[in-house]
Design an enzyme around this catalytic site. Sequence first.
Site, PDB file in Angstrom:
ATOM      1  N   LYS A   1      -4.979 -17.492  -1.762  1.00  0.00           N
ATOM      2  CA  LYS A   1      -5.318 -18.857  -2.187  1.00  0.00           C
ATOM      3  C   LYS A   1      -4.579 -19.196  -3.469  1.00  0.00           C
ATOM      4  CE  LYS A   1      -9.595 -17.297  -1.359  1.00  0.00           C
ATOM      5  NZ  LYS A   1     -10.991 -17.071  -0.962  1.00  0.00           N
TER       6      LYS A   1
ATOM      7  N   LYS B   1       2.000 -11.445  -0.610  1.00  0.00           N
ATOM      8  CA  LYS B   1       0.652 -11.372  -0.046  1.00  0.00           C
ATOM      9  C   LYS B   1       0.074 -12.787   0.096  1.00  0.00           C
ATOM     10  CE  LYS B   1      -3.322 -10.995  -2.168  1.00  0.00           C
ATOM     11  NZ  LYS B   1      -4.517 -10.644  -2.935  1.00  0.00           N
TER      12      LYS B   1
ATOM     13  N   LYS C   1      -4.577 -11.851 -13.018  1.00  0.00           N
ATOM     14  CA  LYS C   1      -5.127 -13.178 -13.303  1.00  0.00           C
ATOM     15  C   LYS C   1      -4.803 -13.622 -14.734  1.00  0.00           C
ATOM     16  CE  LYS C   1      -8.627 -13.171  -9.770  1.00  0.00           C
ATOM     17  NZ  LYS C   1      -9.816 -12.434  -9.381  1.00  0.00           N
TER      18      LYS C   1
HETATM   19  P1  TYM Z   1     -11.404 -12.327  -1.531  1.00  0.00           P
HETATM   20  O1  TYM Z   1     -12.376 -13.448  -1.442  1.00  0.00           O
HETATM   21  O2  TYM Z   1     -10.190 -12.517  -2.373  1.00  0.00           O
HETATM   22  O3  TYM Z   1     -10.911 -11.938  -0.093  1.00  0.00           O
HETATM   23  C1  TYM Z   1     -11.813 -11.623   0.954  1.00  0.00           C
HETATM   24  C2  TYM Z   1     -11.252 -10.487   1.784  1.00  0.00           C
HETATM   25  O4  TYM Z   1     -10.013 -10.858   2.377  1.00  0.00           O
HETATM   26  C3  TYM Z   1      -9.038  -9.856   2.103  1.00  0.00           C
HETATM   27  N1  TYM Z   1      -7.729 -10.490   1.970  1.00  0.00           N
HETATM   28  C4  TYM Z   1      -6.611 -10.027   2.560  1.00  0.00           C
HETATM   29  N2  TYM Z   1      -6.400  -8.975   3.367  1.00  0.00           N
HETATM   30  C5  TYM Z   1      -5.145  -8.779   3.814  1.00  0.00           C
HETATM   31  N3  TYM Z   1      -4.096  -9.589   3.494  1.00  0.00           N
HETATM   32  C6  TYM Z   1      -4.270 -10.661   2.686  1.00  0.00           C
HETATM   33  N4  TYM Z   1      -3.245 -11.458   2.383  1.00  0.00           N
HETATM   34  C7  TYM Z   1      -5.570 -10.917   2.170  1.00  0.00           C
HETATM   35  N5  TYM Z   1      -6.100 -11.861   1.342  1.00  0.00           N
HETATM   36  C8  TYM Z   1      -7.415 -11.573   1.234  1.00  0.00           C
HETATM   37  C9  TYM Z   1      -9.484  -9.228   0.789  1.00  0.00           C
HETATM   38  O5  TYM Z   1      -8.923  -7.945   0.621  1.00  0.00           O
HETATM   39  C10 TYM Z   1     -10.981  -9.213   0.955  1.00  0.00           C
HETATM   40  O6  TYM Z   1     -11.387  -8.067   1.681  1.00  0.00           O
HETATM   41  N6  TYM Z   1     -13.537  -9.209  -4.771  1.00  0.00           N
HETATM   42  C11 TYM Z   1     -13.577  -9.657  -3.388  1.00  0.00           C
HETATM   43  C12 TYM Z   1     -14.940 -10.198  -2.969  1.00  0.00           C
HETATM   44  C13 TYM Z   1     -16.072  -9.248  -3.180  1.00  0.00           C
HETATM   45  C14 TYM Z   1     -16.325  -8.069  -2.435  1.00  0.00           C
HETATM   46  C15 TYM Z   1     -17.519  -7.503  -3.005  1.00  0.00           C
HETATM   47  C16 TYM Z   1     -15.702  -7.439  -1.366  1.00  0.00           C
HETATM   48  C17 TYM Z   1     -17.029  -9.370  -4.124  1.00  0.00           C
HETATM   49  N7  TYM Z   1     -17.915  -8.320  -4.022  1.00  0.00           N
HETATM   50  C18 TYM Z   1     -18.066  -6.329  -2.496  1.00  0.00           C
HETATM   51  C19 TYM Z   1     -16.265  -6.252  -0.853  1.00  0.00           C
HETATM   52  C20 TYM Z   1     -17.426  -5.708  -1.431  1.00  0.00           C
HETATM   53  C21 TYM Z   1     -12.549 -10.762  -3.237  1.00  0.00           C
HETATM   54  O7  TYM Z   1     -12.193 -11.421  -4.177  1.00  0.00           O
HETATM   55  O8  TYM Z   1     -12.154 -10.977  -1.959  1.00  0.00           O
END
Ligand code: TYM
Length: 328
Positions: A201, A198, A114
Amino acid sequence: MKRNVRILSGIQPTGILHIGNYFGMMRPAIALQDEGEALYFIADYHALTSLRDPLALRENSRRVALDFLACGLNPDKAALFRQSDVPQVTELAWILSTVTPVSRLELAHSYKDKIARGATAAAGLFTYPVLMAADILIYDSDIVPVGKDQKQHLEIARDIATRINETFGSMREGQVLNLPEARIQAQTEVVPGIDGQKMSKSYGNTIDIFGDEKEMRKRVMSIVTDSTPVEAPKDPDTSTIVQLYALVASKEEVEEMREQFRKGGCGYGDFKKQLFEKLWDYFAPMRKRRDEILRHQDYIESVLAQGAGRANSIADGVMKRVRKAVGL
Ligand code: TYM
């Protein structure tokens, strides 16, 4: 008494949900709601590290809840709630931060990524993994279904829990925090976006789950390909089209597409059309359910309130244990 396996995951309401979110996290999370006590939340505190528009944050949070329900989350089986409805998590994050080495956070890929993309190095962005550890540890979570990009964050959460246990655990009272495990599915650990990187967003390469037909078609048709001519054989192993098709088509259908790739005589445009049709059909029942939920707007708020109640009662129990262990 042995309690049920507890499953937890979160998703940031920073934008519109895409099929990477769905296949990487939502689909496995929905499948797991039958295998234990599931808790899924909308990570709105985390979203504040990148989204500074209160109206958008509130609206996105509601939309994530709507989309998750439309995709099959069953609120009778899984609690769905907003992270900020359990503010105790920030208290735990503080306690965890007191044992977390700065050097560990400096190695976090997602932070470095980031910053490299121009984000300001805010303290909240830097300590993001500590809050995430608190999210997981405050519910004594056992299994955390996520995509591969969250693997390092899970390792940090386990590391922090171990440090707390080593520092404050005791022979008599046992360990303070439960060690969670990431559940990452090999076939969907990194869902590629339309540029082959990957899907994310922040990369602008997404295919949204609930985009309208024209928009989804346009996104699929703009998947980046090489310039192999129509008649020439093509490599299915390196194709984003085949990779995405495998998420929604049967084994036989995927094999057929792979064969057409190898034989030549069919252009990428035709393969993209096949992919679009399958994707559009795959999400049809979810679009229908989404339309139904939209007719009952109060339903979303009542699900979130019920989920928050459940989450709060677990978090209160764990915080009581943590406060006692550390001397507060
Ligand atoms: P976030 O909001 O970026 O994404 C949510 C979930 O979607 C998965 N994901 C993907 N998996 C496979 N291929 C992709 N292209 C792809 N894009 C997104 C992410 O791996 C995620 O599982 N930090 C986390 C949110 C969070 C969280 C937590 C998750 C906050 N606290 C506690 C688990 C436990 C996040 O930014 O996910």
